[in-house]
Design a protein around this motif. Sequence first.
Motif, PDB file in Angstrom:
ATOM      1  N   LEU B 143       0.808  -1.215   0.000  1.00 11.80           N
ATOM      2  CA  LEU B 143       0.000   0.000   0.000  1.00 11.80           C
ATOM      3  C   LEU B 143       0.842   1.266   0.000  1.00 11.80           C
ATOM      4  O   LEU B 143       0.351   2.334  -0.334  1.00 11.80           O
ATOM      5  CB  LEU B 143      -0.930   0.028   1.222  1.00 11.80           C
ATOM      6  N   MET B 144       2.126   1.150   0.377  1.00  8.13           N
ATOM      7  CA  MET B 144       2.944   2.360   0.418  1.00  8.13           C
ATOM      8  C   MET B 144       3.169   2.958  -0.970  1.00  8.13           C
ATOM      9  O   MET B 144       2.827   4.117  -1.204  1.00  8.13           O
ATOM     10  CB  MET B 144       4.279   2.088   1.128  1.00  8.13           C
ATOM     11  N   PRO B 145       3.712   2.181  -1.925  1.00  4.63           N
ATOM     12  CA  PRO B 145       3.849   2.780  -3.258  1.00  4.63           C
ATOM     13  C   PRO B 145       2.511   3.074  -3.923  1.00  4.63           C
ATOM     14  O   PRO B 145       2.396   4.056  -4.658  1.00  4.63           O
ATOM     15  CB  PRO B 145       4.636   1.733  -4.055  1.00  4.63           C
ATOM     16  N   ILE B 146       1.485   2.266  -3.615  1.00  4.15           N
ATOM     17  CA  ILE B 146       0.177   2.527  -4.227  1.00  4.15           C
ATOM     18  C   ILE B 146      -0.355   3.883  -3.785  1.00  4.15           C
ATOM     19  O   ILE B 146      -0.861   4.666  -4.588  1.00  4.15           O
ATOM     20  CB  ILE B 146      -0.823   1.411  -3.861  1.00  4.15           C
ATOM     21  N   THR B 147      -0.212   4.180  -2.481  1.00  6.37           N
ATOM     22  CA  THR B 147      -0.719   5.459  -1.980  1.00  6.37           C
ATOM     23  C   THR B 147       0.022   6.620  -2.621  1.00  6.37           C
ATOM     24  O   THR B 147      -0.579   7.625  -3.006  1.00  6.37           O
ATOM     25  CB  THR B 147      -0.554   5.536  -0.468  1.00  6.37           C
ATOM     26  N   ILE B 148       1.362   6.474  -2.731  1.00  5.07           N
ATOM     27  CA  ILE B 148       2.128   7.565  -3.343  1.00  5.07           C
ATOM     28  C   ILE B 148       1.701   7.758  -4.790  1.00  5.07           C
ATOM     29  O   ILE B 148       1.535   8.882  -5.259  1.00  5.07           O
ATOM     30  CB  ILE B 148       3.631   7.287  -3.242  1.00  5.07           C
ATOM     31  N   LEU B 149       1.469   6.665  -5.509  1.00  4.24           N
ATOM     32  CA  LEU B 149       1.091   6.804  -6.911  1.00  4.24           C
ATOM     33  C   LEU B 149      -0.327   7.317  -7.083  1.00  4.24           C
ATOM     34  O   LEU B 149      -0.681   7.827  -8.141  1.00  4.24           O
ATOM     35  CB  LEU B 149       1.231   5.457  -7.632  1.00  4.24           C
ATOM     36  N   CYS B 150      -1.155   7.200  -6.036  1.00  2.90           N
ATOM     37  CA  CYS B 150      -2.529   7.687  -6.144  1.00  2.90           C
ATOM     38  C   CYS B 150      -2.621   9.206  -6.135  1.00  2.90           C
ATOM     39  O   CYS B 150      -3.717   9.755  -6.154  1.00  2.90           O
ATOM     40  CB  CYS B 150      -3.403   7.112  -5.032  1.00  2.90           C
ATOM     41  N   VAL B 151      -1.473   9.885  -6.115  1.00  6.66           N
ATOM     42  CA  VAL B 151      -1.482  11.334  -6.293  1.00  6.66           C
ATOM     43  C   VAL B 151      -2.065  11.677  -7.656  1.00  6.66           C
ATOM     44  O   VAL B 151      -2.674  12.726  -7.843  1.00  6.66           O
ATOM     45  CB  VAL B 151      -0.052  11.892  -6.173  1.00  6.66           C
ATOM     46  N   GLN B 158      -6.243   4.914 -10.661  1.00  7.27           N
ATOM     47  CA  GLN B 158      -6.370   4.550  -9.254  1.00  7.27           C
ATOM     48  C   GLN B 158      -6.993   3.175  -9.084  1.00  7.27           C
ATOM     49  O   GLN B 158      -6.532   2.367  -8.266  1.00  7.27           O
ATOM     50  CB  GLN B 158      -7.184   5.595  -8.492  1.00  7.27           C
ATOM     51  N   TRP B 159      -8.027   2.875  -9.892  1.00  3.68           N
ATOM     52  CA  TRP B 159      -8.634   1.540  -9.783  1.00  3.68           C
ATOM     53  C   TRP B 159      -7.646   0.456 -10.196  1.00  3.68           C
ATOM     54  O   TRP B 159      -7.615  -0.629  -9.605  1.00  3.68           O
ATOM     55  CB  TRP B 159      -9.909   1.447 -10.624  1.00  3.68           C
ATOM     56  N   CYS B 160      -6.840   0.745 -11.224  1.00  2.63           N
ATOM     57  CA  CYS B 160      -5.838  -0.254 -11.645  1.00  2.63           C
ATOM     58  C   CYS B 160      -4.837  -0.521 -10.535  1.00  2.63           C
ATOM     59  O   CYS B 160      -4.486  -1.671 -10.247  1.00  2.63           O
ATOM     60  CB  CYS B 160      -5.071   0.246 -12.874  1.00  2.63           C
ATOM     61  N   LEU B 161      -4.380   0.559  -9.894  1.00  8.95           N
ATOM     62  CA  LEU B 161      -3.405   0.402  -8.813  1.00  8.95           C
ATOM     63  C   LEU B 161      -4.007  -0.413  -7.668  1.00  8.95           C
ATOM     64  O   LEU B 161      -3.360  -1.307  -7.112  1.00  8.95           O
ATOM     65  CB  LEU B 161      -2.977   1.771  -8.280  1.00  8.95           C
ATOM     66  N   VAL B 162      -5.258  -0.079  -7.323  1.00  5.92           N
ATOM     67  CA  VAL B 162      -5.902  -0.776  -6.209  1.00  5.92           C
ATOM     68  C   VAL B 162      -6.099  -2.260  -6.552  1.00  5.92           C
ATOM     69  O   VAL B 162      -5.897  -3.142  -5.706  1.00  5.92           O
ATOM     70  CB  VAL B 162      -7.247  -0.081  -5.878  1.00  5.92           C
ATOM     71  N   GLY B 163      -6.477  -2.512  -7.815  1.00  5.74           N
ATOM     72  CA  GLY B 163      -6.656  -3.906  -8.236  1.00  5.74           C
ATOM     73  C   GLY B 163      -5.358  -4.687  -8.153  1.00  5.74           C
ATOM     74  O   GLY B 163      -5.301  -5.815  -7.645  1.00  5.74           O
ATOM     75  N   TYR B 164      -4.274  -4.056  -8.624  1.00  2.00           N
ATOM     76  CA  TYR B 164      -2.975  -4.717  -8.560  1.00  2.00           C
ATOM     77  C   TYR B 164      -2.593  -5.004  -7.116  1.00  2.00           C
ATOM     78  O   TYR B 164      -2.088  -6.080  -6.788  1.00  2.00           O
ATOM     79  CB  TYR B 164      -1.904  -3.843  -9.226  1.00  2.00           C
ATOM     80  N   GLY B 165      -2.856  -4.013  -6.245  1.00  2.00           N
ATOM     81  CA  GLY B 165      -2.519  -4.191  -4.839  1.00  2.00           C
ATOM     82  C   GLY B 165      -3.258  -5.367  -4.241  1.00  2.00           C
ATOM     83  O   GLY B 165      -2.693  -6.166  -3.493  1.00  2.00           O
TER      84      GLY B 165
END
Lengths: 209, 221
Positions: B143-151, B158-165
């Motif tokens: 979740l750390m890199p995902i949160t940073i990338l959600c900027v 954002q949905w792609c990042l969350v899905g990957y996570g």
Amino acid sequence: MTDNHPFGSGMFQGQAKFVDYAHMNQQEVQVNTLDEPVLDTLLRDINMILYKLSYVIIPRMKETQGRKLRNWDLWGPLLLSLLLAMTLGINSNQSSDTIFGTIFIIMWGGSAVITVNAKLLGGQVSFFQSVCVLGYCVFPINVAAVVITFLQSYFGFFLRLIIVGVAFLWSTFSSLSFMSSMMNEEKKVISVYPIFLFYMFLSWFCIFI
Amino acid sequence: MEFFQEEEEEHPEQKGCCAFLTVQYYQPYFNVSEDDVIDRIKASFLPFRKDFHERVAGNPDLWGPLWISATIIFLITAVANINQMNFEGQTTYSVDYVPQSAALLYCISFGTPVILTIVMKILGSDIRFFHTVCLYGYSMSILMPITILCVLRNSYVQWCLVGYGMISSSSFLIMGMRKILGDLEQAKRYIIVGIVLAMQFSLYLLYKLVFFKVIEKNSTE
């Protein structure tokens, strides 16, 4: 003024003189405090707080000079946390009580958790001394918050970022100069990282006032 | 309490009825150095390698779960506020994310191991509680890199990042519990895998919907 005091005869000689209580040891202070006027007590405590703040403002790396800070007290951290929480709470348009509560809990809960963490990692740290040091070192962040509050219209976003950044580095450096001597040598980074996170968290709120 | 029999045998300071209320009880779980922690975090990013299990083997730690979640709480507060700031040019600043994210993260990373341990003990498997806590704590590190990338304020990204996570952390958890699951029967395995997946799904869904709702430009909010 102690001549008229029913319990005062013989304990104090003449007028109250300003005694440098910050440099007395704990035992001497205990004996004399019961009969003194309230003003003396307050002045003594304020003097102690200011004395400790001077250590925060000018961080001293040598451990021997920090020895006076071993007389921990929690008045200073309480005043600083209330001041910070109120300053940040005044400026927000909504949910100022949530901000007050959040800052207060982060500060006290955070200090406690960091101290327990350092202890579990093998450091030689006394609980209240560590909470005291972490509380006092919030002072630069407090100053930044007050400055930004009162001079709000003059400051653009980047200037605020710089002021808060300087305050954050000052706080962290200041607390490290006391805490690092008490931490376990091999695990220094993981003992110190929570302190860094703690001050970062508190500074972050100041940017967004 | 027979739930913690293996731990008590290994660590004598954990004996006693209310030992878990003392600070010394948790002492054995902080025997890591910064290199260990970084290795474990790196291993958690690559779920299909078997690194994590070897590294943790006899030495689960509690430092990771505690402070990785704290870091993520800070990052969520920071990034969610940045997202709101850029949009209107003014800072409408929401402190509510701190208690909400703290509740969400700590409930999932400490509550799910409690549920799993209880269920597994009832089903008759020998699961080590602190090992599971360690596993869950490090699974949060994606979740750390995902949160940073959600900027980035694009809903699709954002949905792609969350899905990957979600896929990455679920596979990490299931690979980590592979050995224990292997000892169970087929039907019981599905129950456990089901619980794990359900919790991860709810975590990531709530994460996206609560902290990163994208405000439409036309709304008056």
